[in-house]
Design a protein around this motif. Structure first.
Motif, PDB file in Angstrom:
ATOM      1  N   ASP A  14       0.837  -1.202   0.000  1.00  0.00           N
ATOM      2  CA  ASP A  14       0.000   0.000   0.000  1.00  0.00           C
ATOM      3  C   ASP A  14       0.872   1.253   0.000  1.00  0.00           C
ATOM      4  O   ASP A  14       0.643   2.201  -0.769  1.00  0.00           O
ATOM      5  N   LEU A  15       1.873   1.271   0.840  1.00  0.00           N
ATOM      6  CA  LEU A  15       2.748   2.441   0.949  1.00  0.00           C
ATOM      7  C   LEU A  15       3.471   2.716  -0.368  1.00  0.00           C
ATOM      8  O   LEU A  15       3.500   3.860  -0.859  1.00  0.00           O
ATOM      9  N   ALA A  24       2.611   1.621  -3.393  1.00  0.00           N
ATOM     10  CA  ALA A  24       1.625   1.957  -4.419  1.00  0.00           C
ATOM     11  C   ALA A  24       1.191   3.420  -4.302  1.00  0.00           C
ATOM     12  O   ALA A  24       1.020   4.111  -5.318  1.00  0.00           O
ATOM     13  N   SER A  25       1.019   3.903  -3.089  1.00  0.00           N
ATOM     14  CA  SER A  25       0.615   5.295  -2.888  1.00  0.00           C
ATOM     15  C   SER A  25       1.658   6.259  -3.440  1.00  0.00           C
ATOM     16  O   SER A  25       1.311   7.280  -4.065  1.00  0.00           O
ATOM     17  N   GLN A  26       2.924   5.954  -3.229  1.00  0.00           N
ATOM     18  CA  GLN A  26       3.991   6.817  -3.731  1.00  0.00           C
ATOM     19  C   GLN A  26       4.038   6.824  -5.257  1.00  0.00           C
ATOM     20  O   GLN A  26       4.188   7.870  -5.895  1.00  0.00           O
ATOM     21  N   GLU A  36       1.543   6.054  -7.352  1.00  0.00           N
ATOM     22  CA  GLU A  36       0.337   6.703  -7.886  1.00  0.00           C
ATOM     23  C   GLU A  36       0.446   8.225  -7.789  1.00  0.00           C
ATOM     24  O   GLU A  36       0.040   8.943  -8.714  1.00  0.00           O
ATOM     25  N   ALA A  37       0.971   8.724  -6.698  1.00  0.00           N
ATOM     26  CA  ALA A  37       1.098  10.175  -6.527  1.00  0.00           C
ATOM     27  C   ALA A  37       2.044  10.764  -7.556  1.00  0.00           C
ATOM     28  O   ALA A  37       1.772  11.817  -8.146  1.00  0.00           O
ATOM     29  N   ARG A  92      -1.893   9.130 -11.119  1.00  0.00           N
ATOM     30  CA  ARG A  92      -2.883   8.119 -11.495  1.00  0.00           C
ATOM     31  C   ARG A  92      -4.269   8.578 -11.072  1.00  0.00           C
ATOM     32  O   ARG A  92      -4.455   9.097  -9.974  1.00  0.00           O
ATOM     33  N   ARG A 132      -7.049   6.975 -10.332  1.00  0.00           N
ATOM     34  CA  ARG A 132      -7.772   6.267  -9.274  1.00  0.00           C
ATOM     35  C   ARG A 132      -6.851   5.270  -8.591  1.00  0.00           C
ATOM     36  O   ARG A 132      -5.864   4.811  -9.162  1.00  0.00           O
ATOM     37  N   ARG A 133      -7.188   4.950  -7.382  1.00  0.00           N
ATOM     38  CA  ARG A 133      -6.358   4.080  -6.558  1.00  0.00           C
ATOM     39  C   ARG A 133      -6.589   2.621  -6.935  1.00  0.00           C
ATOM     40  O   ARG A 133      -7.719   2.178  -7.075  1.00  0.00           O
ATOM     41  N   SER A 151      -4.740  -3.256   5.079  1.00  0.00           N
ATOM     42  CA  SER A 151      -4.720  -2.144   4.128  1.00  0.00           C
ATOM     43  C   SER A 151      -6.132  -1.837   3.662  1.00  0.00           C
ATOM     44  O   SER A 151      -6.870  -2.754   3.279  1.00  0.00           O
ATOM     45  N   ARG A 191      -6.876  -0.681   0.928  1.00  0.00           N
ATOM     46  CA  ARG A 191      -6.932  -0.984  -0.501  1.00  0.00           C
ATOM     47  C   ARG A 191      -7.458  -2.392  -0.781  1.00  0.00           C
ATOM     48  O   ARG A 191      -7.900  -2.680  -1.885  1.00  0.00           O
TER      49      ARG A 191
END
Length: 312
Positions: free
Chosen positions: A118-119, A121-123, A125-126, A130, A132-133, A156, A158
């Motif tokens: 999750d961590l 992926a968040s970086q 995507e930011a 992107r 959508r998550r 998570s 997600r």
């Protein structure tokens, strides 16, 4: 390509989940046009070590360029304990576009692992902006993962689904079988065969439902044995599984039919809702229908069945 928004990604239609080796791009259009509710392109077990980079490029191109319609589109990446995982995740999320619904992560054994995914992926995507998550589908296929499944399920926000990986779980548990799913003639009583997957599947389903996730049963390896597949699917459905993995397109129709509510079931569910609504207007919390008592739990069951029918 425009992606239809969904009010609750965790409520997606997920009766059948077809595995497609990412090293076989000629199979992608057939999978996209097929009847499976979900397709996952596999970068893990079905791809030889020397072909990992090529398979990853195939998956990225397929996610970005093919029309997958309204299917759940997933990619099963390589495990966190491999040198391929971070490259898989970066490629899919940074340059694969926004169509990908789920990253399936194999051999999850510890709740810290989905948190780490999750961590990262968040970086990504930011930085990639992107739209959508991406969701996570966690594969429970080790003794450690099964022992920790309740904590894994909530690690998570997600996470959308838990998937039972029967082949690797059998190896991890030391089960005396080389089959993928199904019954074992050694696991029996004088009354007949027992289901060696009952405990594992029931535990995964319980953890998933408690966390609001979709529980997906593992595959049935003998794709020529349709009778065995149907029996295994009925057992999974009876325990509360939302759907089941398929290793061959020929298995999809059986899974869709088994996990789809029948017309009589849907009609009865609507009768239950109508009876409870009439009772509510009269100030009653429970009513009788066809000689059986109905209450708020009956409403939940009926609403879930009608909602699934409407998604179909």
């Amino acid at each position: 390509m425009t992606i239809s928004p969904t009010s609750s990604p965790k409520a997606r239609l997920h009766r059948s989940e077809l595995a497609v080796p990412a090293i076989r791009p000629e199979l992608f259009p057939k999978a996209a046009a097929g009847a499976a509710d979900a397709v996952f392109l596999d970068l893990e077990d079905s791809v030889p070590e020397a072909e990992k980079d090529r398979a990853r490029a195939n998956a990225v191109a397929a996610v970005r360029d093919l029309d997958w319609g309204r299917k759940i589109l997933a990619v099963r990446v390589n495990g966190l304990d491999t040198p391929h995982f971070y490259k898989d995740l970066i490629a899919l999320l940074a340059v694969g576009g926004d169509r990908l619904d789920i990253i399936m992560v194999p051999k999850i054994g510890d709740p810290r692992e989905p948190f780490a995914v999750d961590l990262l992926a968040s970086q990504i995507e930011a930085n990639a902006n992107r739209a959508r998550r991406v969701g996570l589908g966690l594969v429970i296929e080790t003794a450690k993962g099964l022992a920790n499944v309740e904590a894994i399920a909530t690690a998570s926000p997600r996470t959308e689904s838990l998937h039972l990986g029967v082949a690797d779980l059998a190896a991890s548990l030391g089960m005396r079988t080389t089959a993928i799913g199904g019954l074992n003639p050694d696991y029996a009583t004088t009354a007949g065969l027992l289901d060696p997957w009952h405990f594992a599947l029931a535990r995964v389903i319980t953890a998933a439902r408690a966390a609001g996730l979709r529980p997906i049963d593992g595959p049935y390896g003998d794709f020529r044995d349709m009778e065995g597949l149907e029996a295994a699917t009925r057992r999974a459905r009876a325990l509360g599984a939302e759907g089941k993995m398929a290793i061959h397109p020929g298995q999809v129709a059986t899974l869709n039919a088994a996990f789809q509510p029948g017309e009589a079931e849907i009609a009865q569910a609507r009768r239950v809702l109508a009876a409870m609504e009439a009772g509510r207007k009269e100030g009653r919390a429970a009513v009788a229908l066809d000689g059986r008592l109905l209450d708020i739990a009956s409403i939940r069951q009926a609403e879930a069945m009608v909602a699934k029918a409407e998604r179909i």
